[in-house]
Scaffold this motif. Sequence first.
Motif, PDB file in Angstrom:
ATOM      1  N   GLN A 155      -5.175  19.569  -7.321  1.00  0.00           N
ATOM      2  CA  GLN A 155      -5.232  19.725  -5.801  1.00  0.00           C
ATOM      3  C   GLN A 155      -4.650  18.196  -5.487  1.00  0.00           C
ATOM      4  OE1 GLN A 155      -5.793  22.144  -3.663  1.00  0.00           O
ATOM      5  NE2 GLN A 155      -4.874  20.592  -2.328  1.00  0.00           N
ATOM      6  N   MET A 156      -5.279  17.238  -6.227  1.00  0.00           N
ATOM      7  CA  MET A 156      -4.841  15.846  -5.739  1.00  0.00           C
ATOM      8  C   MET A 156      -3.505  15.525  -5.948  1.00  0.00           C
ATOM      9  SD  MET A 156      -8.280  14.142  -7.532  1.00  0.00           S
ATOM     10  CE  MET A 156      -7.620  12.186  -7.582  1.00  0.00           C
ATOM     11  N   VAL A 157      -2.818  16.448  -6.865  1.00  0.00           N
ATOM     12  CA  VAL A 157      -1.558  16.063  -7.184  1.00  0.00           C
ATOM     13  C   VAL A 157      -0.767  16.867  -6.043  1.00  0.00           C
ATOM     14  CG1 VAL A 157       0.666  16.779  -8.769  1.00  0.00           C
ATOM     15  CG2 VAL A 157      -1.492  16.017  -9.723  1.00  0.00           C
ATOM     16  N   ASP A 158      -1.278  18.011  -5.710  1.00  0.00           N
ATOM     17  CA  ASP A 158      -0.549  18.738  -4.644  1.00  0.00           C
ATOM     18  C   ASP A 158      -0.673  17.907  -3.063  1.00  0.00           C
ATOM     19  OD1 ASP A 158       0.052  20.552  -6.162  1.00  0.00           O
ATOM     20  OD2 ASP A 158      -1.739  22.075  -5.557  1.00  0.00           O
ATOM     21  N   ASP A 159      -2.045  17.310  -3.045  1.00  0.00           N
ATOM     22  CA  ASP A 159      -1.966  16.314  -1.936  1.00  0.00           C
ATOM     23  C   ASP A 159      -1.346  15.084  -1.909  1.00  0.00           C
ATOM     24  OD1 ASP A 159      -3.990  18.231  -1.143  1.00  0.00           O
ATOM     25  OD2 ASP A 159      -5.648  16.775  -1.788  1.00  0.00           O
ATOM     26  N   LEU A 160      -0.984  14.608  -3.032  1.00  0.00           N
ATOM     27  CA  LEU A 160      -0.251  13.396  -3.256  1.00  0.00           C
ATOM     28  C   LEU A 160       1.476  13.639  -2.620  1.00  0.00           C
ATOM     29  CD1 LEU A 160       0.645  10.638  -4.709  1.00  0.00           C
ATOM     30  CD2 LEU A 160       1.483  12.031  -6.567  1.00  0.00           C
ATOM     31  N   TYR A 161       1.910  14.919  -3.294  1.00  0.00           N
ATOM     32  CA  TYR A 161       3.144  15.274  -2.691  1.00  0.00           C
ATOM     33  C   TYR A 161       3.419  15.514  -1.206  1.00  0.00           C
ATOM     34  CZ  TYR A 161       4.576  14.942  -7.490  1.00  0.00           C
ATOM     35  OH  TYR A 161       5.004  14.688  -8.910  1.00  0.00           O
ATOM     36  N   ALA A 162       2.333  16.278  -0.696  1.00  0.00           N
ATOM     37  CA  ALA A 162       2.080  16.683   0.644  1.00  0.00           C
ATOM     38  C   ALA A 162       2.096  15.508   1.402  1.00  0.00           C
ATOM     39  CB  ALA A 162       0.790  17.634   0.875  1.00  0.00           C
ATOM     40  N   ASP A 163       1.488  14.586   1.390  1.00  0.00           N
ATOM     41  CA  ASP A 163       1.425  13.152   1.867  1.00  0.00           C
ATOM     42  C   ASP A 163       2.751  12.379   1.741  1.00  0.00           C
ATOM     43  OD1 ASP A 163      -0.946  13.972   2.832  1.00  0.00           O
ATOM     44  OD2 ASP A 163      -2.234  12.858   1.136  1.00  0.00           O
ATOM     45  N   GLY A 164       3.654  12.858   0.913  1.00  0.00           N
ATOM     46  CA  GLY A 164       4.922  11.998   0.928  1.00  0.00           C
ATOM     47  C   GLY A 164       4.904  11.006  -0.235  1.00  0.00           C
ATOM     48  N   GLY A 165       3.810  11.231  -0.877  1.00  0.00           N
ATOM     49  CA  GLY A 165       4.085  10.346  -2.191  1.00  0.00           C
ATOM     50  C   GLY A 165       4.535  10.929  -3.522  1.00  0.00           C
ATOM     51  N   GLY A 166       4.490  10.117  -4.613  1.00  0.00           N
ATOM     52  CA  GLY A 166       5.301  10.756  -5.934  1.00  0.00           C
ATOM     53  C   GLY A 166       6.428  10.580  -5.719  1.00  0.00           C
ATOM     54  N   GLN A 167       7.073   9.697  -5.040  1.00  0.00           N
ATOM     55  CA  GLN A 167       8.683   9.391  -5.217  1.00  0.00           C
ATOM     56  C   GLN A 167       8.937   8.667  -6.168  1.00  0.00           C
ATOM     57  OE1 GLN A 167      10.456  11.780  -2.950  1.00  0.00           O
ATOM     58  NE2 GLN A 167       8.442  12.486  -2.653  1.00  0.00           N
ATOM     59  N   GLU A 168       7.992   7.542  -6.283  1.00  0.00           N
ATOM     60  CA  GLU A 168       8.365   6.649  -7.370  1.00  0.00           C
ATOM     61  C   GLU A 168       8.361   7.400  -8.635  1.00  0.00           C
ATOM     62  OE1 GLU A 168       6.224   2.498  -9.110  1.00  0.00           O
ATOM     63  OE2 GLU A 168       5.521   4.393  -9.170  1.00  0.00           O
ATOM     64  N   SER A 169       9.491   6.856  -9.794  1.00  0.00           N
ATOM     65  CA  SER A 169       9.728   7.511 -10.979  1.00  0.00           C
ATOM     66  C   SER A 169       8.416   7.622 -11.735  1.00  0.00           C
ATOM     67  CB  SER A 169      10.506   7.088 -11.532  1.00  0.00           C
ATOM     68  OG  SER A 169      10.820   7.623 -12.822  1.00  0.00           O
ATOM     69  N   ALA A 170       7.680   6.587 -11.721  1.00  0.00           N
ATOM     70  CA  ALA A 170       6.494   6.436 -12.836  1.00  0.00           C
ATOM     71  C   ALA A 170       5.383   7.307 -12.120  1.00  0.00           C
ATOM     72  CB  ALA A 170       6.077   5.068 -12.964  1.00  0.00           C
ATOM     73  N   THR A 171       4.885   7.206 -10.823  1.00  0.00           N
ATOM     74  CA  THR A 171       4.211   8.010 -10.281  1.00  0.00           C
ATOM     75  C   THR A 171       4.231   9.679 -10.334  1.00  0.00           C
ATOM     76  OG1 THR A 171       3.868   6.257  -8.479  1.00  0.00           O
ATOM     77  CG2 THR A 171       2.746   8.288  -8.231  1.00  0.00           C
ATOM     78  N   ASP A 172       5.559   9.745 -10.122  1.00  0.00           N
ATOM     79  CA  ASP A 172       5.969  11.171 -10.175  1.00  0.00           C
ATOM     80  C   ASP A 172       5.840  11.917 -11.731  1.00  0.00           C
ATOM     81  OD1 ASP A 172       7.338  13.701  -9.272  1.00  0.00           O
ATOM     82  OD2 ASP A 172       9.044  13.023 -10.456  1.00  0.00           O
ATOM     83  N   GLN A 173       6.186  11.157 -12.669  1.00  0.00           N
ATOM     84  CA  GLN A 173       6.032  11.514 -14.196  1.00  0.00           C
ATOM     85  C   GLN A 173       4.609  11.557 -14.562  1.00  0.00           C
ATOM     86  OE1 GLN A 173       8.170   9.036 -16.667  1.00  0.00           O
ATOM     87  NE2 GLN A 173       9.899   9.262 -15.711  1.00  0.00           N
ATOM     88  N   PHE A 174       3.713  10.545 -13.935  1.00  0.00           N
ATOM     89  CA  PHE A 174       2.354  10.770 -14.198  1.00  0.00           C
ATOM     90  C   PHE A 174       1.501  12.100 -13.433  1.00  0.00           C
ATOM     91  CE2 PHE A 174      -2.296   9.996 -13.158  1.00  0.00           C
ATOM     92  CZ  PHE A 174      -2.770   9.674 -14.505  1.00  0.00           C
ATOM     93  N   ALA A 175       2.008  12.139 -12.158  1.00  0.00           N
ATOM     94  CA  ALA A 175       1.519  13.334 -11.716  1.00  0.00           C
ATOM     95  C   ALA A 175       1.677  14.631 -12.194  1.00  0.00           C
ATOM     96  CB  ALA A 175       1.840  13.085 -10.013  1.00  0.00           C
ATOM     97  N   ARG A 176       3.019  14.962 -12.486  1.00  0.00           N
ATOM     98  CA  ARG A 176       3.601  16.042 -13.162  1.00  0.00           C
ATOM     99  C   ARG A 176       2.777  16.302 -14.285  1.00  0.00           C
ATOM    100  NH1 ARG A 176       7.632  18.290 -10.340  1.00  0.00           N
ATOM    101  NH2 ARG A 176       8.642  16.891  -8.754  1.00  0.00           N
ATOM    102  N   HIS A 177       2.603  15.216 -15.352  1.00  0.00           N
ATOM    103  CA  HIS A 177       1.905  15.492 -16.557  1.00  0.00           C
ATOM    104  C   HIS A 177       0.644  15.877 -16.332  1.00  0.00           C
ATOM    105  CE1 HIS A 177       0.336  14.471 -20.547  1.00  0.00           C
ATOM    106  NE2 HIS A 177      -0.750  13.680 -19.860  1.00  0.00           N
TER     107      HIS A 177
END
Length: 226
Positions: A183-205
Motif C-alpha cells: 500500500q505504501m508503494v501505491d501511495d508513493l506513485y499516487a502522490d507523484g513520487g517514484g519518478q527518480e530511477s533509483a526510487t522507482d526500482q526500489f519501490a517496484r522491487h
Amino acid sequence: MTTRSPYSARTALLAASPLLLAVALTACTPTGSDSPEPTSPVVQLGAPGESNRTLSPDEAANLGSPEFSEVDSAFMLAMIRHHQQAIEMTDLVDDRTDDRDIRLLAERMSVSQQDEKTQITTWLQERSVPVNGDGSGHEAHDAESMPGMLSDDQFAELEAATGEEFDLLFLEYMIQHHEGAVQMVDDLYADGGGQESATDQFARHVESDQGIEIARMQQMLAERTG
C-alpha cells in the motif's frame, strides 16, 4: 585462332571493379537531403495499474533524468521504520516455534529486510536526507503512522504467544505488515513520487518481493487452519 590470356580477362575485371563499386554505392545511397532520419519511440512507464504512454518527439526531447522529491524521501524514511518492525517480528521466531517452514521463512525475510534497510540508508545518505535512528523503538510500533504496522497490543500478543498459536499470529500479522508495504508503494506513485530511477526500482522491487511472500504466507496459513 587467337587464344585470349586468362590474365588479360582478370586485368579487365579488376579495372572495371572500381566503376562497378561506385555504381553499387550510388544505388545504395539515399538521394536528396530531405530523407527522414529513423527515430525510436520513447515509452514512459505507467504507475502500477496504469498503462504505459508513448511520448511525443517534443516530450522526449525535453525529458531529463527526474530527481528525487520530498515524497520519495518521506517514503524511504517510512519504509526504513516499516522494515525495522518486520525484522523485530522475525527475531521472535527462534524462541517461540519449532515449525521448520516458519523458521526458514523468517530467516529469509530477516536477510532481505536487512539488505533493503541498507539500500534505503545508502539512498538517504547519498541525498543528504537526515535519518533519525534506525527506526526501532516505540515509534516503530505506531499502527497509525503507516499502513500495516502492528500496534503495541498486537506486537505484545505476538511476543507472548508460542507454538501453533505463535505460528498463526506470525503469518497473520506478517501478511498484514506486507500488505501495508505494498500500500505504501501505491501511495508513493499516487502522490507523484517514484519518478527518480533509483526510487522507482526500489519501490517496484518491494512491491514484487512482498507480493510473492504474501501469496506464500497465505498458502501456509491455509494449510495450518484448513
